[in-house]
Write an enzyme that holds these catalytic residues in place. Structure first.
Site, PDB file in Angstrom:
ATOM      1  N   CYS A   1     -11.748  -6.921  35.880  1.00 34.32           N
ATOM      2  CA  CYS A   1     -12.992  -7.625  36.246  1.00 34.32           C
ATOM      3  C   CYS A   1     -13.089  -9.046  35.689  1.00 34.32           C
ATOM      4  O   CYS A   1     -13.718  -9.908  36.301  1.00 34.32           O
ATOM      5  CB  CYS A   1     -14.207  -6.803  35.821  1.00 34.32           C
ATOM      6  SG  CYS A   1     -14.093  -6.119  34.173  1.00 34.32           S
TER       7      CYS A   1
ATOM      8  N   GLN B   1     -18.371 -10.928  28.003  1.00 26.23           N
ATOM      9  CA  GLN B   1     -18.323  -9.874  29.015  1.00 26.23           C
ATOM     10  C   GLN B   1     -19.428  -8.829  28.863  1.00 26.23           C
ATOM     11  O   GLN B   1     -19.747  -8.384  27.754  1.00 26.23           O
ATOM     12  CB  GLN B   1     -16.943  -9.204  28.984  1.00 26.23           C
ATOM     13  CG  GLN B   1     -15.848 -10.195  29.357  1.00 26.23           C
ATOM     14  CD  GLN B   1     -14.458  -9.599  29.430  1.00 26.23           C
ATOM     15  OE1 GLN B   1     -13.489 -10.255  29.061  1.00 26.23           O
ATOM     16  NE2 GLN B   1     -14.320  -8.378  29.913  1.00 26.23           N
TER      17      GLN B   1
ATOM     18  N   GLY C   1     -19.073  -3.430  31.980  1.00 25.26           N
ATOM     19  CA  GLY C   1     -17.617  -3.518  32.113  1.00 25.26           C
ATOM     20  C   GLY C   1     -16.903  -2.394  31.382  1.00 25.26           C
ATOM     21  O   GLY C   1     -15.734  -2.103  31.660  1.00 25.26           O
TER      22      GLY C   1
ATOM     23  N   LYS D   1      -4.168  -8.619  29.991  1.00 24.39           N
ATOM     24  CA  LYS D   1      -4.335  -8.434  31.441  1.00 24.39           C
ATOM     25  C   LYS D   1      -4.690  -9.761  32.104  1.00 24.39           C
ATOM     26  O   LYS D   1      -4.235 -10.049  33.212  1.00 24.39           O
ATOM     27  CB  LYS D   1      -5.461  -7.429  31.719  1.00 24.39           C
ATOM     28  CG  LYS D   1      -5.073  -5.982  31.499  1.00 24.39           C
ATOM     29  CD  LYS D   1      -6.260  -5.104  31.870  1.00 24.39           C
ATOM     30  CE  LYS D   1      -6.092  -3.696  31.359  1.00 24.39           C
ATOM     31  NZ  LYS D   1      -7.338  -2.929  31.427  1.00 24.39           N
TER      32      LYS D   1
ATOM     33  N   HIS E   1     -19.890 -11.183  33.923  1.00 23.35           N
ATOM     34  CA  HIS E   1     -18.989 -11.770  32.925  1.00 23.35           C
ATOM     35  C   HIS E   1     -19.076 -13.298  33.022  1.00 23.35           C
ATOM     36  O   HIS E   1     -18.765 -13.889  34.065  1.00 23.35           O
ATOM     37  CB  HIS E   1     -17.543 -11.349  33.187  1.00 23.35           C
ATOM     38  CG  HIS E   1     -17.275  -9.887  32.929  1.00 23.35           C
ATOM     39  ND1 HIS E   1     -18.185  -9.039  32.333  1.00 23.35           N
ATOM     40  CD2 HIS E   1     -16.163  -9.131  33.165  1.00 23.35           C
ATOM     41  CE1 HIS E   1     -17.658  -7.828  32.227  1.00 23.35           C
ATOM     42  NE2 HIS E   1     -16.432  -7.852  32.734  1.00 23.35           N
TER      43      HIS E   1
ATOM     44  N   ASN F   1     -19.196  -8.239  37.424  1.00 22.83           N
ATOM     45  CA  ASN F   1     -18.018  -7.432  37.089  1.00 22.83           C
ATOM     46  C   ASN F   1     -17.894  -6.138  37.876  1.00 22.83           C
ATOM     47  O   ASN F   1     -16.780  -5.713  38.194  1.00 22.83           O
ATOM     48  CB  ASN F   1     -17.987  -7.118  35.589  1.00 22.83           C
ATOM     49  CG  ASN F   1     -19.271  -6.545  35.071  1.00 22.83           C
ATOM     50  OD1 ASN F   1     -20.296  -7.222  35.073  1.00 22.83           O
ATOM     51  ND2 ASN F   1     -19.234  -5.302  34.610  1.00 22.83           N
TER      52      ASN F   1
HETATM   53  N1  LIG Z   1     -17.008  -1.307  35.013  1.00 22.07           N
HETATM   54  C1  LIG Z   1     -16.405  -2.411  35.448  1.00 22.07           C
HETATM   55  O1  LIG Z   1     -16.953  -3.533  35.382  1.00 22.07           O
HETATM   56  C2  LIG Z   1     -15.037  -2.324  36.054  1.00 22.07           C
HETATM   57  C3  LIG Z   1     -14.544  -3.429  36.742  1.00 22.07           C
HETATM   58  C4  LIG Z   1     -13.264  -3.379  37.309  1.00 22.07           C
HETATM   59  C5  LIG Z   1     -12.521  -2.234  37.179  1.00 22.07           C
HETATM   60  N2  LIG Z   1     -13.018  -1.154  36.499  1.00 22.07           N
HETATM   61  C6  LIG Z   1     -12.196   0.056  36.451  1.00 22.07           C
HETATM   62  O2  LIG Z   1     -12.784   0.997  37.357  1.00 22.07           O
HETATM   63  C7  LIG Z   1     -12.584   2.331  36.886  1.00 22.07           C
HETATM   64  C8  LIG Z   1     -13.944   3.015  36.752  1.00 22.07           C
HETATM   65  O3  LIG Z   1     -14.735   2.319  35.805  1.00 22.07           O
HETATM   66  P1  LIG Z   1     -16.271   2.670  35.552  1.00 22.07           P
HETATM   67  O4  LIG Z   1     -16.796   1.534  34.771  1.00 22.07           O
HETATM   68  O5  LIG Z   1     -16.930   3.062  36.810  1.00 22.07           O
HETATM   69  O6  LIG Z   1     -16.137   3.990  34.618  1.00 22.07           O
HETATM   70  P2  LIG Z   1     -17.227   5.115  34.335  1.00 22.07           P
HETATM   71  O7  LIG Z   1     -18.607   4.601  34.508  1.00 22.07           O
HETATM   72  O8  LIG Z   1     -16.840   5.720  33.046  1.00 22.07           O
HETATM   73  O9  LIG Z   1     -16.962   6.206  35.502  1.00 22.07           O
HETATM   74  C9  LIG Z   1     -15.810   6.993  35.544  1.00 22.07           C
HETATM   75  C10 LIG Z   1     -15.869   7.924  36.736  1.00 22.07           C
HETATM   76  O10 LIG Z   1     -14.641   8.666  36.790  1.00 22.07           O
HETATM   77  C11 LIG Z   1     -14.932  10.072  36.852  1.00 22.07           C
HETATM   78  N3  LIG Z   1     -13.898  10.838  36.153  1.00 22.07           N
HETATM   79  C12 LIG Z   1     -13.609  10.831  34.831  1.00 22.07           C
HETATM   80  N4  LIG Z   1     -12.589  11.686  34.553  1.00 22.07           N
HETATM   81  C13 LIG Z   1     -12.245  12.252  35.738  1.00 22.07           C
HETATM   82  C14 LIG Z   1     -11.272  13.207  36.123  1.00 22.07           C
HETATM   83  N5  LIG Z   1     -10.436  13.791  35.233  1.00 22.07           N
HETATM   84  N6  LIG Z   1     -11.193  13.560  37.430  1.00 22.07           N
HETATM   85  C15 LIG Z   1     -12.041  13.014  38.356  1.00 22.07           C
HETATM   86  N7  LIG Z   1     -12.980  12.093  38.041  1.00 22.07           N
HETATM   87  C16 LIG Z   1     -13.075  11.716  36.753  1.00 22.07           C
HETATM   88  C17 LIG Z   1     -16.277  10.206  36.175  1.00 22.07           C
HETATM   89  O11 LIG Z   1     -16.883  11.421  36.628  1.00 22.07           O
HETATM   90  P3  LIG Z   1     -17.863  12.295  35.675  1.00 22.07           P
HETATM   91  O12 LIG Z   1     -19.158  11.533  35.585  1.00 22.07           O
HETATM   92  O13 LIG Z   1     -17.987  13.579  36.432  1.00 22.07           O
HETATM   93  O14 LIG Z   1     -17.161  12.413  34.364  1.00 22.07           O
HETATM   94  C18 LIG Z   1     -16.994   8.958  36.674  1.00 22.07           C
HETATM   95  O15 LIG Z   1     -17.479   9.188  37.972  1.00 22.07           O
HETATM   96  C19 LIG Z   1     -11.808   2.202  35.564  1.00 22.07           C
HETATM   97  O16 LIG Z   1     -10.438   2.323  35.831  1.00 22.07           O
HETATM   98  C20 LIG Z   1     -12.154   0.781  35.117  1.00 22.07           C
HETATM   99  O17 LIG Z   1     -11.177   0.240  34.270  1.00 22.07           O
HETATM  100  C21 LIG Z   1     -14.262  -1.165  35.958  1.00 22.07           C
END
Ligand SMILES: NC(=O)c1ccc[n+]([C@@H]2O[C@H](COP(=O)([O-])OP(=O)(O)OC[C@H]3O[C@@H](n4cnc5c(N)ncnc54)[C@H](OP(=O)(O)O)[C@@H]3O)[C@@H](O)[C@H]2O)c1
Length: 355
Positions: A151, A178, A182, A207, A244, A333
């Site tokens: 992001c 940030q 994120g 990264k 960010h 982000n």
């Molecule tokens: N946040 C940002 O700004 C951002 C920006 C760019 C990229 N990313 C990337 O996007 C991805 C998601 O980020 P996020 O911020 O959305 O994370 P998050 O809020 O922690 O959400 C994670 C999601 O993944 C699910 N999950 C976790 N373990 C799992 C498993 N074993 N099998 C299936 N589903 C599972 C969770 O479901 P439950 O609720 O059921 O546990 C939840 O829906 C990451 O790789 C992150 O690095 C994030």
């Protein structure tokens, strides 16, 4: 063209909820499966919704979340997956979907640096999409994975693209501020960040350098060639919900005037604008003249039309002092740097006939 049947992975997370909102009533995609971990199986989207800036309509809120099972999705006829899985989970699950013939648009870091997987930002490197033809050959049923960048890199790369093309800059330094979202939900413990700034985000600075050079580089003869640009980053987590902010410093012997830089950024448009992709902002970069902008609170949702809210990068405080250019840049982000980036990638793939 017919709509493609789609699934969202990580539907209960920060990125997954953005996907659910951005893909609701989308002209190219029809979401038929909202997936998360086993612990969310059977919950409704309304039970897990945490986005405060968009309203969850009753129809979307009533959607049931299911456990993540690529084989079952194949049976449901899913053709496209939007993945918001954590990186430690995404690798094999996304591979399995691609092996079942699905097109995966991922936010996770797992596949970003692979030799035949693009880190796609349609305004910067739409030609990198052709690398999926190599992937399609090595996978059994013609599926593939397209990633979007970390992001903090996305906003920076967008701001750099017109400047590198026009002026050939090579020497970039950046300091980031940030947002908390994120780090996903629930993110950091409040006692670690209230009244505080954390001057370290695991792997973030590395990264920014590696992904930035791949994104801004070329794809020639079946190979990614890194851009020669040098990107040095210092990354910090601050007590902001979304957005960010980045302080960018560029050095060059022949530095143009600030107004020339401003015009180059503001005039920038690219393939998504030409193709009128549904989530493409009319202006990828918005230049603000006020001395106190961009601010996360005021500018994070920049972008028109409505479907492109949060897809524009905002730049301000452009200053040139001898050989040094300085400006601030802000990007959303979880939208431009997250779900919105993947949606735009999939829209490009759809429009180009890749899916
Ligand atoms: N946040 C940002 O700004 C951002 C920006 C760019 C990229 N990313 C990337 O996007 C991805 C998601 O980020 P996020 O911020 O959305 O994370 P998050 O809020 O922690 O959400 C994670 C999601 O993944 C699910 N999950 C976790 N373990 C799992 C498993 N074993 N099998 C299936 N589903 C599972 C969770 O479901 P439950 O609720 O059921 O546990 C939840 O829906 C990451 O790789 C992150 O690095 C994030």
């Amino acid at each position: 063209m017919a709509k493609r049947k789609a699934a969202i992975f990580g539907s209960s997370g920060m990125i997954g909820q953005r996907f659910a909102h951005m893909l609701d009533a989308h002209p190219y995609f029809d979401v038929v499966a909202y997936c998360a971990s086993d612990k969310s199986d059977g919950k409704k989207l309304a039970d897990v919704w945490k986005l405060s800036d968009v309203e969850l309509n009753l129809r979307l809120g009533a959607k049931t979340i299911q456990a993540t099972n690529p084989a079952a999705l194949g049976r449901q006829g899913v053709e496209v997956v939007f993945s918001g899985l954590p990186s430690d989970v995404a690798g094999p699950v996304e591979d399995e979907c691609a092996e079942h013939g699905m097109a995966v648009f991922s936010n996770a870091a797992s596949h970003r640096m692979e030799h035949d997987t693009p880190i796609l930002i349609p305004e910067i490197n739409p030609d990198h999409l052709s690398s999926v033809e190599v992937q399609k050959k090595r996978r059994k049923k013609g599926g593939f994975i397209v990633t979007n960048a970390n992001c903090s890199v996305t906003g920076l790369a967008l701001g750099l693209k017109p400047l590198l093309d026009e002026f050939g800059f090579r020497d970039v330094n950046v300091a980031t501020y940030q947002a908390l979202s994120g780090a996903g939900y629930p993110g950091m413990a409040s006692l670690d960040i209230l009244g505080n700034v954390l001057p370290w985000i695991k792997n973030e600075e590395e990264k920014m350098t590696a992904e930035g050079r791949k994104i801004l580089g070329s794809y020639k003869n079946g190979k990614f060639v890194d851009s020669p640009v040098s990107i040095q980053a210092c990354c910090a987590r601050v007590n902001v919900r979304d957005g960010h902010l980045e302080a960018v410093f560029i050095k060059d012997k022949h530095m143009p005037e600030a107004k020339t830089i401003a015009r180059t950024l503001a005039d920038f448009t690219a393939k998504p604008q030409k193709l009128k992709l549904p989530s493409a902002p009319e202006r990828p970069i918005i230049v603000r003249k006020e001395p106190d902008r961009p601010q996360p609170l005021l500018d994070v949702g920049a972008g028109v039309p409505e479907r492109a809210k949060g897809m524009s990068v905002t730049v301000g405080r452009i200053r040139v002092d001898k050989d040094c250019l300085r400006f601030f840049l802000l990007s959303h982000n979880t939208i431009r740097g997250g779900a919105g980036g993947s949606v735009l990638n999939a829209e490009l793939a759809y429009k180009e006939g890749v899916i």
